[in-house]
Scaffold this active site. Structure first.
Site, PDB file in Angstrom:
ATOM      1  N   TYR A   1       0.826  -1.146  -0.003  1.00  0.00           N
ATOM      2  CA  TYR A   1       0.011  -0.072  -0.077  1.00  0.00           C
ATOM      3  C   TYR A   1       0.876   1.107  -0.126  1.00  0.00           C
ATOM      4  O   TYR A   1       1.811   1.238   0.784  1.00  0.00           O
ATOM      5  CB  TYR A   1      -0.877   0.258   1.323  1.00  0.00           C
TER       6      TYR A   1
ATOM      7  N   GLU B   1      -0.568   4.695  -0.325  1.00  0.00           N
ATOM      8  CA  GLU B   1      -1.358   6.272  -0.587  1.00  0.00           C
ATOM      9  C   GLU B   1      -0.426   7.351  -0.519  1.00  0.00           C
ATOM     10  O   GLU B   1       0.424   7.426   0.326  1.00  0.00           O
ATOM     11  CB  GLU B   1      -2.486   6.196   0.459  1.00  0.00           C
TER      12      GLU B   1
ATOM     13  N   ASP C   1      -7.571  13.301 -24.882  1.00  0.00           N
ATOM     14  CA  ASP C   1      -7.625  11.548 -24.518  1.00  0.00           C
ATOM     15  C   ASP C   1      -7.059  10.953 -25.618  1.00  0.00           C
ATOM     16  O   ASP C   1      -7.475  10.531 -26.721  1.00  0.00           O
ATOM     17  CB  ASP C   1      -9.158  11.408 -24.339  1.00  0.00           C
TER      18      ASP C   1
ATOM     19  N   THR D   1      -4.767   5.881 -21.595  1.00  0.00           N
ATOM     20  CA  THR D   1      -4.378   4.522 -20.971  1.00  0.00           C
ATOM     21  C   THR D   1      -3.011   4.078 -21.414  1.00  0.00           C
ATOM     22  O   THR D   1      -2.543   4.598 -22.395  1.00  0.00           O
ATOM     23  CB  THR D   1      -5.543   3.421 -21.260  1.00  0.00           C
TER      24      THR D   1
ATOM     25  N   LYS E   1      -2.765   0.244 -24.572  1.00  0.00           N
ATOM     26  CA  LYS E   1      -3.387   0.066 -25.919  1.00  0.00           C
ATOM     27  C   LYS E   1      -2.046   0.201 -26.949  1.00  0.00           C
ATOM     28  O   LYS E   1      -1.315  -0.631 -26.886  1.00  0.00           O
ATOM     29  CB  LYS E   1      -4.319   1.238 -26.262  1.00  0.00           C
TER      30      LYS E   1
ATOM     31  N   ARG F   1      -2.628  -2.711 -18.000  1.00  0.00           N
ATOM     32  CA  ARG F   1      -3.644  -1.795 -18.167  1.00  0.00           C
ATOM     33  C   ARG F   1      -3.675  -0.976 -17.170  1.00  0.00           C
ATOM     34  O   ARG F   1      -3.331  -1.134 -15.940  1.00  0.00           O
ATOM     35  CB  ARG F   1      -4.757  -2.918 -17.834  1.00  0.00           C
TER      36      ARG F   1
HETATM   37  N1  DSN Z   1     -12.853  -0.008 -24.257  1.00  0.00           N
HETATM   38  C1  DSN Z   1     -11.870   0.897 -24.972  1.00  0.00           C
HETATM   39  C2  DSN Z   1     -11.714   0.582 -26.660  1.00  0.00           C
HETATM   40  O1  DSN Z   1     -12.044  -0.594 -26.894  1.00  0.00           O
HETATM   41  O2  DSN Z   1     -11.597   1.570 -27.259  1.00  0.00           O
HETATM   42  C3  DSN Z   1     -12.243   2.265 -24.766  1.00  0.00           C
HETATM   43  O3  DSN Z   1     -12.463   2.126 -23.361  1.00  0.00           O
END
Ligand code: DSN
Length: 434
Positions: free
Chosen positions: A50, A52, A196, A222, A225, A231
């Site tokens: 942990y 925080e 984003d 994120t 990707k 993730r």
């Molecule tokens: N689920 C993502 C995507 O597939 O683009 C977006 O959050």
């Protein structure tokens, strides 16, 4: 201490998932294959801790290693994206976006984002999402003829509704996002610009998509990707708040109002989250190091070359694409010429043939999101496997055959065999058991 083999059901499912990933052609544009190093960090003992707070300002003891891990992740991310400030603690894109709204808006403020069914994201103000429950959501579309973001519409809506935040970011948009044009509109109406870049972060890092900096005030991405990390998500921003209203404030309060970096940090913790997942933060650091390498630049460029090769093959074989092609990692197949609402049926037929995609609405889809008329694909995973334009031409040809004859199960089985053979030539995680 038990091992994973002592949980045979989960162990077996993990083994099967590895086989599935090894033996299919994965074209879901938001997924990727992370390195063994990223998997190692994610599954490390850092999961036990942990922490925080932020490096050297924590609420628990025992932080010597964790502080260093998080600091390294932050420094690498800054270098990768040229960001002034980075917060690497966000669990995922959705809470990260909510944290940003929490930092910059008060409930009831207006946010302007792209409609989900036009290629936006749930958290950009879709009606069933918290972003539209707590804030007044106004949404822009794409041009009906071209499928492109209509900056005239964005400007018109921004002037009419005076949003606190304008969001530039998409999940199903195959073209370049013009961050400079968004900034112009944001400046005109006194709004923050949030970029984003979840889908395109790896392309930005590789220099094959224009950077949202210096145009955006805040950038969220994120990390799993095109960026090919674990993730999770991170938030980047300028140190200073361009729109801070410091009139009438004493010096101390004015300095606080000007400090965008600290507003973002406070909104993530304690505003939105508790303890950060330091195992995932370590994996982010590992992924950022990989993304800083020259090989990653080539990876990003190959993703785009592969997407273009796939686009050309599909079009030559009679498949219509939204925006008539792609400039990034993603393609949106418009199946309306074959009938309304056939996206899911096509995705199932493709999966039977070993090609994994996801059904998706096309702009102005006459059908519903659960039975949409398009299929969304992308090339990050096949490129991670080492495939190039030649393989894209094969895959595109197989896809078109399946789509044009969706009910033909013997064709699907025939192509499944070919897919299996192709995947054998591009081994993945060959040393792993699960
Ligand atoms: N689920 C993502 C995507 O597939 O683009 C977006 O959050």
């Amino acid at each position: 201490m038990k091992t994973i083999q002592d949980d045979p059901r989960i162990y077996e499912l993990m083994r099967r998932e590895l086989t599935r990933q090894q033996t299919t052609i994965n074209l879901i544009p938001s997924e990727n294959f992370v390195s063994e190093a990223v998997l190692d960090a994610t599954g490390s003992v850092l999961t036990n801790k942990y922490s925080e707070g932020y490096p050297h300002k924590r609420y628990y003891q025992g932080q010597a290693n964790v502080d260093e891990v998080e600091t390294i992740a932050i420094e690498r991310a800054k270098r990768l994206f040229g960001a002034e400030h980075v917060n690497v603690q966000s669990y995922s894109g959705s809470p990260a976006n909510l944290a940003i709204f929490h930092a910059l808006c008060t409930p009831g403020d207006t946010i302007l984002g792209m409609r989900l069914d036009m290629g936006g994201h749930l958290t950009h103000g879709h009606k069933v999402n918290a972003s539209a429950k707590f804030f007044n959501s106004v949404q822009y579309s794409v041009n009906r003829e071209t499928g492109l973001i209509d900056m005239q519409e964005v400007r018109k809506l921004a002037r009419e509704h005076r949003p606190t935040i304008i969001i530039a970011g998409c999940t199903a948009y195959p073209q370049i996002v013009d961050f400079a044009a968004f900034r112009k509109v944001a400046e005109e109406v006194g709004a923050y610009l949030l970029a984003d870049i979840s889908h395109i972060a790896g392309l930005v890092a590789a220099g094959v998509h224009p950077s949202p900096f210096p145009h955006a005030d805040v950038v969220m991405t994120t990390t799993h990707k095109t960026l090919r990390g674990p993730r999770g998500a991170m938030i980047m921003c300028t140190k200073l708040d361009r729109l801070a209203n410091v009139e009438g404030l004493d010096e101390k309060k004015a300095a606080k109002a000007r400090n965008l970096a600290s507003k973002i940090d406070r909104a993530v913790f304690p505003g939105m989250q508790g303890g950060p997942h330091e195992n995932v933060i370590a994996a982010k650091a590992v992924a950022f190091k990989e993304a800083l390498s020259p090989e990653f630049k080539e990876y990003g460029a190959q993703i785009v070359r592969n997407a273009k090769a796939l686009a050309t093959t599909l079009q030559e074989n009679g498949i219509k694409l939204v925006t008539n092609g792609t400039e990034n990692h993603l393609l949106l197949l418009d199946l309306l010429p074959f009938g309304v609402g056939l996206g899911r049926q096509a995705a199932v037929a493709l999966e039977n043939a070993g090609i994994v995609t996801n059904c998706n609405t096309v702009p102005y889809d006459p059908s519903t999101p659960f039975k949409p008329s398009g299929v969304r694909i992308g090339t990050p995973m096949v490129t991670s496997k080492g495939m190039k334009e030649g393989e894209m031409r094969l895959i595109g040809t197989w896809m078109a055959m399946v789509i044009k004859d969706m009910k033909n199960t013997s064709l699907q089985h025939e192509i499944r065999e070919k897919v299996w053979e192709l995947c054998e030539k591009f081994p993945l995680y060959s040393e792993r058991k699960y």
